[in-house]
Design a protein around this motif. Structure first.
Motif, short mmCIF file in Angstrom:
data_model
loop_
_atom_site.label_atom_id
_atom_site.label_comp_id
_atom_site.label_asym_id
_atom_site.label_seq_id
_atom_site.Cartn_x
_atom_site.Cartn_y
_atom_site.Cartn_z
N PRO A 177 0.80 -1.22 0.00
CA PRO A 177 0.00 0.00 0.00
C PRO A 177 0.84 1.28 0.00
N ALA A 178 2.02 1.25 0.59
CA ALA A 178 2.88 2.44 0.60
C ALA A 178 3.37 2.77 -0.81
N ILE A 179 3.63 1.74 -1.61
CA ILE A 179 4.03 1.96 -3.01
C ILE A 179 2.81 2.39 -3.81
N ALA A 180 1.70 1.70 -3.63
CA ALA A 180 0.47 2.01 -4.37
C ALA A 180 0.04 3.46 -4.15
N ALA A 181 0.23 3.97 -2.95
CA ALA A 181 -0.17 5.34 -2.63
C ALA A 181 0.63 6.38 -3.40
N ARG A 182 1.81 6.02 -3.85
CA ARG A 182 2.68 6.95 -4.58
C ARG A 182 2.41 6.98 -6.08
N HIS A 203 3.45 -5.37 -8.66
CA HIS A 203 3.67 -6.30 -7.55
C HIS A 203 4.37 -7.57 -8.03
N ARG A 204 3.86 -8.15 -9.11
CA ARG A 204 4.45 -9.39 -9.64
C ARG A 204 5.88 -9.15 -10.12
N THR A 205 6.12 -8.02 -10.75
CA THR A 205 7.46 -7.68 -11.22
C THR A 205 8.43 -7.57 -10.04
N LEU A 206 8.01 -6.86 -9.00
CA LEU A 206 8.88 -6.65 -7.83
C LEU A 206 9.12 -7.94 -7.05
#
Length: 145
Positions: free
Chosen positions: A31-36, A69-72
């Motif tokens: 969620p911290a990445i998604a928020a950016r 997400h899958r890439t990371l």
């Protein structure tokens, strides 16, 4: 003739109403990445893909939250196909894999820079890069500032 990369089997959930403020499809992205992320109206972020050691730009594709997400988490470049409306892992059928070395988010949160180790051609045409067509630039200047 190169074979297009295959989708991830069973990986495309039913599309939901897209939003620039959130993912268009369910995701396990932090969620911290998604928020950016600042997404298109389709819930996507542009992914500029380059060769990790030379900086050569190979291609541009699209990711939603789940593709990122899958890439990371897998280290394999995974994208969202706008035309097929499904996920695809680069090289799944063509053998032209992209092994992810790093991913960076730009300052505005609306583009990703994906550094990969490219195995084989990056372009579906069989070319090393998708950017093989040079266009004429006029003006006679140096193009500087």
């Amino acid at each position: 003739m190169p074979v297009p990369d295959a989708p991830v089997t069973g990986a495309h959930p039913s599309p939901q109403e897209p939003s620039a403020d959130g993912p268009a499809r369910p995701s396990r992205l932090d969620p911290a990445i998604a928020a950016r992320l600042r997404r298109t109206s389709d819930g996507l972020v542009a992914a500029v893909v380059r060769q990790h050691d030379s900086g050569e730009v190979l291609m541009v594709a699209w990711m939603d939250d789940e593709a990122l997400h899958r890439t990371l988490t897998t280290g394999r470049a995974t994208y969202w196909s706008r035309s097929r409306r499904e996920y695809w892992v680069k090289g799944a059928t063509s053998g032209h894999h992209q092994y992810v070395r790093s991913v960076a988010l730009d300052c505005d949160g609306d583009a990703l820079l994906v550094d990969v180790e490219q195995v084989g051609a990056a372009c579906h045409t069989g070319e090393r890069t998708c950017f093989f067509t040079e266009l004429p630039v006029g003006g006679g200047g140096t193009g500087g500032r």
